[in-house]
Design an enzyme around this catalytic site. Structure first.
Site, mmCIF file in Angstrom:
data_model
loop_
_atom_site.group_PDB
_atom_site.id
_atom_site.type_symbol
_atom_site.label_atom_id
_atom_site.label_comp_id
_atom_site.label_asym_id
_atom_site.label_seq_id
_atom_site.Cartn_x
_atom_site.Cartn_y
_atom_site.Cartn_z
ATOM 1 N N HIS A 1 -2.597 52.949 -11.354
ATOM 2 C CA HIS A 1 -1.289 52.460 -10.906
ATOM 3 C C HIS A 1 -0.544 53.586 -10.174
ATOM 4 O O HIS A 1 -0.381 54.683 -10.705
ATOM 5 C CB HIS A 1 -0.495 52.000 -12.137
ATOM 6 C CG HIS A 1 0.772 51.295 -11.839
ATOM 7 N ND1 HIS A 1 0.825 49.986 -11.415
ATOM 8 C CD2 HIS A 1 2.058 51.711 -11.900
ATOM 9 C CE1 HIS A 1 2.083 49.620 -11.239
ATOM 10 N NE2 HIS A 1 2.854 50.656 -11.525
ATOM 11 N N HIS B 1 2.406 50.119 -6.441
ATOM 12 C CA HIS B 1 3.681 49.485 -6.823
ATOM 13 C C HIS B 1 4.783 50.080 -5.947
ATOM 14 O O HIS B 1 5.208 51.214 -6.174
ATOM 15 C CB HIS B 1 3.927 49.770 -8.315
ATOM 16 C CG HIS B 1 5.194 49.190 -8.846
ATOM 17 N ND1 HIS B 1 5.693 49.535 -10.090
ATOM 18 C CD2 HIS B 1 6.074 48.278 -8.330
ATOM 19 C CE1 HIS B 1 6.820 48.868 -10.298
ATOM 20 N NE2 HIS B 1 7.075 48.107 -9.248
ATOM 21 N N ASP C 1 2.909 54.619 -8.454
ATOM 22 C CA ASP C 1 4.334 54.286 -8.369
ATOM 23 C C ASP C 1 4.982 54.983 -7.182
ATOM 24 O O ASP C 1 5.127 56.203 -7.167
ATOM 25 C CB ASP C 1 5.043 54.715 -9.660
ATOM 26 C CG ASP C 1 4.761 53.758 -10.803
ATOM 27 O OD1 ASP C 1 4.936 52.537 -10.610
ATOM 28 O OD2 ASP C 1 4.367 54.229 -11.882
ATOM 29 N N SER D 1 -0.591 54.747 -15.219
ATOM 30 C CA SER D 1 0.297 55.133 -14.115
ATOM 31 C C SER D 1 0.300 56.640 -13.964
ATOM 32 O O SER D 1 0.654 57.372 -14.899
ATOM 33 C CB SER D 1 1.719 54.647 -14.405
ATOM 34 O OG SER D 1 2.617 55.333 -13.552
ATOM 35 N N MET E 1 8.276 50.538 -4.995
ATOM 36 C CA MET E 1 9.688 50.397 -5.394
ATOM 37 C C MET E 1 10.516 50.979 -4.257
ATOM 38 O O MET E 1 11.140 52.035 -4.372
ATOM 39 C CB MET E 1 9.923 51.138 -6.723
ATOM 40 C CG MET E 1 9.323 50.400 -7.909
ATOM 41 S SD MET E 1 9.113 51.457 -9.352
ATOM 42 C CE MET E 1 7.553 52.217 -8.941
ATOM 43 N N MET F 1 8.419 43.435 -14.638
ATOM 44 C CA MET F 1 8.926 44.750 -15.051
ATOM 45 C C MET F 1 9.532 44.617 -16.446
ATOM 46 O O MET F 1 10.410 43.777 -16.680
ATOM 47 C CB MET F 1 10.003 45.258 -14.086
ATOM 48 C CG MET F 1 9.498 45.706 -12.728
ATOM 49 S SD MET F 1 8.226 46.997 -12.772
ATOM 50 C CE MET F 1 9.070 48.336 -13.614
ATOM 51 N N ASP G 1 4.741 46.142 -16.720
ATOM 52 C CA ASP G 1 4.925 47.562 -16.397
ATOM 53 C C ASP G 1 6.209 48.087 -17.031
ATOM 54 O O ASP G 1 7.299 47.622 -16.707
ATOM 55 C CB ASP G 1 4.990 47.692 -14.865
ATOM 56 C CG ASP G 1 5.075 49.132 -14.388
ATOM 57 O OD1 ASP G 1 5.004 50.052 -15.218
ATOM 58 O OD2 ASP G 1 5.210 49.328 -13.157
ATOM 59 N N MET H 1 8.318 55.441 -4.999
ATOM 60 C CA MET H 1 9.784 55.260 -5.065
ATOM 61 C C MET H 1 10.444 55.975 -3.898
ATOM 62 O O MET H 1 10.015 57.073 -3.519
ATOM 63 C CB MET H 1 10.326 55.824 -6.373
ATOM 64 C CG MET H 1 9.640 55.276 -7.611
ATOM 65 S SD MET H 1 10.452 55.833 -9.112
ATOM 66 C CE MET H 1 9.256 55.312 -10.360
HETATM 67 C C1 DX5 Z 1 8.643 52.589 -13.758
HETATM 68 C C2 DX5 Z 1 7.256 52.556 -13.184
HETATM 69 C C3 DX5 Z 1 6.198 52.515 -14.212
HETATM 70 C C4 DX5 Z 1 6.142 53.737 -15.089
HETATM 71 C C5 DX5 Z 1 5.775 53.249 -16.462
HETATM 72 O O1 DX5 Z 1 9.567 52.391 -12.776
HETATM 73 O O2 DX5 Z 1 7.090 51.432 -12.343
HETATM 74 O O3 DX5 Z 1 4.921 52.235 -13.661
HETATM 75 O O4 DX5 Z 1 5.208 54.690 -14.691
HETATM 76 O O5 DX5 Z 1 5.882 54.295 -17.347
HETATM 77 P P1 DX5 Z 1 5.876 54.084 -18.911
HETATM 78 O O6 DX5 Z 1 4.571 53.432 -19.253
HETATM 79 O O7 DX5 Z 1 6.016 55.452 -19.439
HETATM 80 O O8 DX5 Z 1 7.046 53.183 -19.231
HETATM 81 ZN ZN ZN Z 2 4.977 50.863 -11.778
#
Ligand code: DX5
Ligand code: ZN
Length: 226
Positions: free
Chosen positions: A32, A65, A34, A7, A67, A136, A174, A36
């Site tokens: 990956h 991903h 992320d 990620s 969110m 998750m 994840d 948000m």
């Molecule tokens: C959290 C994200 C993850 C995050 C994971 O909300 O969706 O993808 O980057 O990070 P680690 O591996 O550090 O938990």
């Molecule tokens: Zn993620």
């Protein structure tokens, strides 16, 4: 084949191209991303422009991903020739079946993510529309959190359901993944493991990726049935 998806949330954003190249060289097979929105989760990260800046810098397929609260509106912005998955949160979708259908209609694979508190039954009737189910193992919003152990039970149940019903979706996990738990995670039935801080927080990114891949694949060969 099991895949590791580093990620970029935990990468150094000032040199994202190099950070992506480094994990690709080490053997990662997905990147990956992320996304948000400060609404569905209490954090803001990156959008499509940053993701698209990596096209050509790495050949790794993007594992997006979302969110965000309104995935129907924004998913099309993440479609590129390098996008493999666009994953939406079940909790964010009022009409999940339709959303998964529209994501597939964009020409990419459709994923559905479940927060730690969301039961598998939430997605039971849309599984034929899913190419990926993302479990998750932390509450979404931040990297570097601790793995929530009950997620493994959810993965095992999902893998059993997939076998029983003959579905073909991949299972992804994840949050809080590291060398200490990757074996158990892989043995539980995970096909794709996301790792942020365990990769980019490591002193040696190359070695971290290789260690995680070894842990993942050793567990897979010990448990050929999963
Ligand atoms: C959290 C994200 C993850 C995050 C994971 O909300 O969706 O993808 O980057 O990070 P680690 O591996 O550090 O938990
Ligand atoms: Zn993620």
């Amino acid at each position: 084949m099991k895949r590791l998806a580093p990620s970029i949330l935990s990468a150094d954003f000032s040199k994202l191209g190099e950070e992506a190249e480094a994990v690709e060289r080490a053997g990662a097979r997905l990147l990956h991303i992320d996304v948000m929105d400060g609404h569905f989760v209490p954090n803001l990260t990156i959008g499509p422009a940053v993701m698209k800046s990596l096209i050509g810098r790495t050949a790794l397929p993007f594992d997006v991903h979302l969110m965000i609260s309104d995935p129907d509106r924004y998913a099309p912005l993440f479609v590129t020739e390098q996008t493999e998955f666009i994953t939406v949160h079940a909790e964010a979708c009022l009409h999940l079946h339709r959303t998964l259908q529209s994501v597939r209609g964009l020409g990419v694979k459709a994923g559905v993510a479940l927060n730690p508190a969301t039961p598998l039954s939430t997605v039971e009737y849309v599984l034929e529309m899913a190419d990926l189910v993302l479990i998750m193992s932390v509450n979404p919003g931040f990297g570097g959190q601790s793995f929530i152990p009950s997620s493994l039970k959810k993965v095992r149940e999902l893998a059993a359901l997939r076998d029983r019903e003959g579905y073909s979706f991949e299972i992804e996990i994840d949050g809080g993944v590291g060398t200490g738990n990757i074996g158990e995670i892989s043995a539980a039935g995970v096909d794709i493991a996301v790792a942020g801080s365990a990769v980019y927080g490591a002193e040696d990114v190359d070695a971290a990726v290789r260690r995680l891949l070894t842990g993942m694949n050793e567990a897979a060969s010990e448990h050929p049935a999963v």
